[in-house]
Design an enzyme around this catalytic site. Structure first.
Site, short mmCIF file in Angstrom:
data_model
loop_
_atom_site.label_atom_id
_atom_site.label_comp_id
_atom_site.label_asym_id
_atom_site.label_seq_id
_atom_site.Cartn_x
_atom_site.Cartn_y
_atom_site.Cartn_z
N GLU A 146 15.13 -6.38 -21.75
CA GLU A 146 15.17 -4.92 -21.77
C GLU A 146 16.46 -4.34 -21.21
O GLU A 146 16.89 -3.26 -21.62
CB GLU A 146 13.97 -4.33 -21.01
CG GLU A 146 13.86 -4.68 -19.56
CD GLU A 146 12.65 -4.03 -18.93
OE1 GLU A 146 12.49 -2.81 -19.08
OE2 GLU A 146 11.85 -4.74 -18.30
N SER B 107 8.90 3.81 -15.75
CA SER B 107 7.80 3.92 -14.81
C SER B 107 8.34 3.79 -13.39
O SER B 107 7.95 4.51 -12.47
CB SER B 107 6.75 2.82 -15.07
OG SER B 107 6.20 2.98 -16.35
N SER C 19 15.54 1.19 -12.36
CA SER C 19 16.52 0.13 -12.14
C SER C 19 17.91 0.72 -12.21
O SER C 19 18.20 1.57 -13.07
CB SER C 19 16.39 -0.97 -13.21
OG SER C 19 15.27 -1.79 -12.98
N ARG D 195 22.13 -5.98 -11.78
CA ARG D 195 21.19 -5.01 -11.26
C ARG D 195 21.48 -4.84 -9.78
O ARG D 195 21.37 -5.77 -9.00
CB ARG D 195 19.74 -5.46 -11.47
CG ARG D 195 18.70 -4.43 -11.06
CD ARG D 195 17.29 -4.97 -11.29
NE ARG D 195 16.28 -3.96 -11.04
CZ ARG D 195 15.76 -3.70 -9.85
NH1 ARG D 195 16.17 -4.37 -8.78
NH2 ARG D 195 14.83 -2.76 -9.70
#
Length: 401
Positions: A211, A265, A268, A280
């Protein structure tokens, strides 16, 4: 798109939801996941003739359309592209985002060869703006006259709550989708969670894509094509001055390095050095799911659109304690204006103020609380790094370089 309600379109149009475009390639291995800063190879099909070949093989209802022998380049492109329909899917924790490419250059010969199930799917998706009681096609986001893999058409954006995914899979089975597709490109955590359901109920194989790869490449792709001629990337000049503040387009031709804040939701935050090189940095559990969940508890709303509508009509200053509520004005020493939030929901300690706050005020304060938190974390990450996430699944399917 709730169970038992999927097939009946409703005469209404939903509000926009913040949707991250997704582009990408398959997640490789756990070792690659653990490596926070990596240089990824450009998107490539897996070795062998498995998934890639299953997408390309002839099936009933193909739109393969013959091409002139004098145009080898066009013929090569035709052979590389998959058969219709073209979809990309991002299955998040709160919302499912579906991207559908509607071809507008179908020839008379192709239309004659189409099977009824393919025509039915295209008509169903493009002639409605709502599907059941929860599915929505965001008409205002539609990209018109787009060229993908040598075909011209429109790109549609459809969304529905993740808890209605079983109804979506059942709809695919009812419409005999597996006769047209054997591989469905998908990203997001739900591509793992619902993989077995797609296979056993819908007879559909999911090709799972990373993703974060999807997110980065999707953003760059959407920016490259623009939004019907207009840039979708912008910034605010003089944001603290209400009179001088203005929204200006931002050029993403050479954006690196950049900080990418993906609000789903949860959240990141990525430091991106190139389309294949990123890490990340951090994240927060307070995201869009938090906003919706708290709104359901505080206001009794039942849909994301209802929560946003309430927030648009509320006054968060009746709920939050501001700097001026503490200092009587600005806190000049540290440059804090009186209107800045000092304590989210701080006024709710007072029984009198609790009784005066409306559901709309509570929804607005919830939205401000979540966005302020995300903004603060992003700013700290930007300072620390030394500078300032369904489309992708579709691109992976089409293998566009």
């Amino acid at each position: 798109m709730g169970a038992g309600r999927f097939g009946a379109p409703m005469e209404r149009q939903g509000r926009a939801a913040a949707t991250s475009a997704a582009v990408g390639e398959s997640a490789d291995s756990e070792a690659r996941r653990r490596d926070p800063l990596r240089r990824r190879a450009s998107s490539a099909a897996p070795s062998g003739s498995g998934e890639a070949e299953s997408v390309r093989r002839e099936r009933p209802g193909s739109l393969g359309g013959s091409t002139s022998a004098g145009r080898p380049r066009a013929e090569g492109l035709r052979k590389r592209r998959p058969l219709f329909p073209w979809f990309g899917l991002d299955i998040g924790g709160t919302l499912v985002k579906l991207v559908y490419f509607e071809p507008k250059d179908i020839t008379a010969e192709e239309e004659k060869e189409e099977v009824e199930s393919l025509k039915s799917i295209r008509k169903y998706l493009t002639s409605n703006v709502a599907y059941g009681s929860t599915g929505i096609r965001d008409v205002h986001l539609e990209l018109k006259d787009l060229t993908l893999c040598g075909r011209k058409g429109n790109l549609h954006f459809i969304r529905f709550p993740t808890h209605d995914m079983p109804a979506f899979i059942q709809m695919g089975r009812d419409k005999n989708f597996s006769s047209l597709h054997t591989v469905f490109c998908a990203t997001g955590g739900g591509s793992y969670k619902f993989e077995q359901d797609f296979l056993t109920i819908g007879d559909l194989q999911l090709r799972k894509l990373d993703e974060l790869d999807c997110l980065i490449k999707g953003i760059l792709y959407i920016d490259s094509v623009g939004f019907n001629g207009r840039s979708q990337c912008y910034y605010f000049e003089n944001p603290a001055d209400s009179e001088k503040c203005q929204k200006l387009p931002f050029d993403l031709k050479n954006p690196y390095p950049l900080l990418l804040v993906n609000i789903g939701s949860g959240v990141s935050i990525l430091a991106v050095y190139s389309k294949d090189n990123y890490k990340r940095v951090t994240g927060t559990s307070l995201g869009g799911g938090t906003f919706f969940g708290l709104c359901c508890l505080l206001t009794g709303c039942s849909t994301f659109e209802e929560a946003l509508e309430m927030a648009s009509r509320g006054d968060s200053t009746k709920v939050d304690k501001l700097v001026r509520d503490i200092y009587g004005g600005d806190y000049e020493r540290f440059g804090l204006p009186g209107w800045a939030v000092a304590s989210s929901f701080g006024n709710m300690m007072s029984k009198e103020k609790r009784e005066a706050a409306s559901k709309e005020d509570l929804a607005r304060a919830t939205l401000i609380t979540i966005t302020n938190n995300i903004g603060s974390i992003a700013r700290m990450c930007a300072l620390n790094e030394g500078y300032f996430g369904a489309v992708g699944a579709l691109l992976e399917l089409l293998k566009i370089p």
